[in-house]
Design an enzyme around this catalytic site. Structure first.
Site, short mmCIF file in Angstrom:
data_model
loop_
_atom_site.label_atom_id
_atom_site.label_comp_id
_atom_site.label_asym_id
_atom_site.label_seq_id
_atom_site.Cartn_x
_atom_site.Cartn_y
_atom_site.Cartn_z
N GLU A 1 -5.80 -8.96 -52.16
CA GLU A 1 -6.16 -9.72 -50.96
C GLU A 1 -7.35 -9.00 -50.37
O GLU A 1 -7.20 -7.94 -49.78
CB GLU A 1 -5.01 -9.71 -49.94
N CYS B 1 -9.18 -10.45 -42.15
CA CYS B 1 -9.86 -10.96 -43.34
C CYS B 1 -10.08 -12.47 -43.27
O CYS B 1 -11.05 -12.98 -43.83
CB CYS B 1 -9.09 -10.57 -44.60
#
Ligand code: NAD
Length: 480
Positions: A253, A287
């Site tokens: 990720e 993110c």
């Protein structure tokens, strides 16, 4: 009960809570005032070897524990996290800086992951496949992949460990996790809840250390059968290469540079208000944060006016203080990076609409910043800011907006605001991203896969998809 005291820090190896006891330590700093609040012990290579041995042994024990028992323990862990949420949230705000209410929300969502994956433990079924030959029975089983090495960052100290731990433990894997050294107390508090909930000693182990040394050591070990990492693209690439050397699957990720397309027919005031809240949440250190606001030309001025006003209304300050909506950046590196991106854009001709400065006080505070007329060669247009900077860019036709949105190698999250159903479908189909929000930014949920495409990552966490990486397929073809 809420207490402002910062917890003692440990390694959690073989079911023992180990304090420094002669090991090196690393300071933990409160980003709201720059003061050292604790020291986290760093694992030696002997510690890591011990953890690997235990992970190997306990992976067999845990895999053979009845799914219903695994579920019961994970559910009890979730309940304890909820009971201790105020305390854990305080630890998070002290070490990470985010407003206390957001810390508490994150802790409760972390508990939800353990509860959701507890249920999944009971549903790890396989397949019976009819054979094309007589007297043969074919079964496809899914089995725990084996010991997992997990690495998580500092920006979501509860949710990122929870997504990995809940799924891996549900599948029957043992785990050695190295959370970010900047925010160890939150992760340790989660581990404590699972330990108190009855997780067999050694199934979960938590270490801290020099990140590169720990990942090199663990990934190279034959004990580790699966690697999972959340963090930056360069580190993700490095860990993927290490995992490839041992032919180990990896889930990544990584970063993003979230585009938001705002069309002429959108509710502009609402898109601007939601956009400001989303962009600057977590001080932009998320993110899936939105960063490039691409606005159709006819509503560009109107959007900018609302967006700047909503951004100026945000309250920056110590996350412990009531009413604060934006905390500090996590560390001095983040300040330096944010200042450099703003200076580069302005020096190349960008216009500063609001913000742009470090806030002169103790701690790592930076004004929520919006830039317009940013030239194409400014770093902010291609580098993930991971900080409180938004860029507004006009576009004309839908395809122009899509091509700017898809220009970068990132593909994590993307958003669009429109009241036209066919525009919504065309944009959702055309955006190159793993997660898409239409007329909203709330795209994360326990039951949904979370992950990116392109250089933003490999695989998804959360939802039904989130457990797959922790399982392997085995078929049994039996003649009778
Ligand atoms: P970084 O990549 O140095 O560190 C991010 C995390 O990865 C840290 O917690 C660190 O302990 C860990 N890490 C670093 N090197 C490692 C290694 N060799 N082996 C194992 N773990 C390692 O970046 P940073 O300066 O701390 O953070 C800024 C950048 O990180 C941002 O620009 C952003 O791209 C990225 N980031 C992404 C996420 C995310 O959710 N995807 C979270 C945090 C940081």
């Amino acid at each position: 009960m809420t207490t402002l005291q910062y917890d003692s820090l440990y390694l959690f190896i073989a079911g023992e809570w180990l304090s420094a006891e002669g090991r090196d330590t690393s300071p933990v700093t409160n980003p709201a005032n720059g003061k050292v609040i604790g020291r986290v012990p760093l694992a030696t290579s002997g510690d890591l070897n011990r953890a690997l041995g235990v992970a190997h042994t306990m992976s067999k024990v845990w895999e053979c524990t009845l799914p219903v028992e695994r579920a019961k323990i994970l559910k009890a862990g979730a309940d304890l996290i909820r009971t201790r949420a105020d305390h854990i949230a305080t630890q998070m705000t002290l070490e990470e800086g985010k407003p206390l209410a957001e810390s508490k929300d994150e802790v409760l969502r972390a508990a939800d992951y353990f509860e959701w994956f507890a249920e999944e433990a009971k549903r790890l079924d396989g397949r019976f496949v009819p054979a094309n030959r007589p007297n043969v029975q074919q079964i496809v089983k899914r089995q725990a992949i084996g010991p997992v090495a997990a690495f998580t960052p500092w920006n979501f100290p509860a949710i990122t460990p929870a997504r990995k731990l809940a799924a891996a433990l549900s599948a029957g894997c043992s785990v050695i996790i190295k959370p970010g050294e900047e925010c160890p107390a939150t992760a340790l508090a989660l581990a404590r809840c699972l330990d108190d909930a009855g997780l067999p000693k050694g199934v979960l182990q938590m270490v801290f250390g020099v990140p590169d040394d720990v990942s090199k050591h663990l990934i190279a070990s034959q004990v580790i059968r699966k690697v999972t990492f959340t963090g930056s693209v360069p580190v993700g690439r490095l860990l993927a290469a290490r995992a490839a050397a041992g032919v180990k699957p990896i889930t990544l990720e990584l970063g993003g540079h979230g585009p938001v397309l705002i069309f002429n027919d959108a509710d502009i005031a609402s898109a601007a208000a939601l956009g400001a809240a989303n962009k600057f949440r977590g001080t932009g250190q998320i993110c899936i944060s939105s960063t490039r606001f691409l606005v159709q030309r006819a509503v560009y001025d109107e959007f900018v006016e609302h967006f700047v006003a909503a951004t100026r209304a945000l309250k920056v300050g110590n996350g412990m203080h009531p009413g604060v909506t934006i905390g500090p950046l996590a560390n001095p590196r983040q300040i330096a990076k944010t200042e450099a991106l703003v200076a580069d854009a302005i020096q190349k001709g960008a216009r500063l609409l609001t913000g742009g400065q470090r806030i002169a006080s103790e701690g790592y505070f930076f004004e929520p910043t919006i830039l317009a007329d940013v030239p194409g060669d400014a770093h902010i247009l291609s580098e993930e800011p991971f900080g409180p900077i938004a860029v507004v860019i006009p576009f004309d036709e839908i395809d122009d907006g899509l091509s700017e949105a898809n220009r970068l190698p990132y593909g994590l999250s993307a958003y669009a605001f429109t009241s036209n159903a066919s525009t919504a479908i065309k944009v959702a189909d055309g955006l190159e991203a793993g997660m898409i929000g239409i007329n909203q930014f709330r795209i994360v949920a326990t039951e949904l896969p979370f992950g990116g495409i392109k250089e933003s990552g490999i695989g998804s966490e959360g939802g039904l998809e989130g457990i797959d990486h922790y399982l392997t397929n085995k078929f049994i073809s039996q003649a009778y």
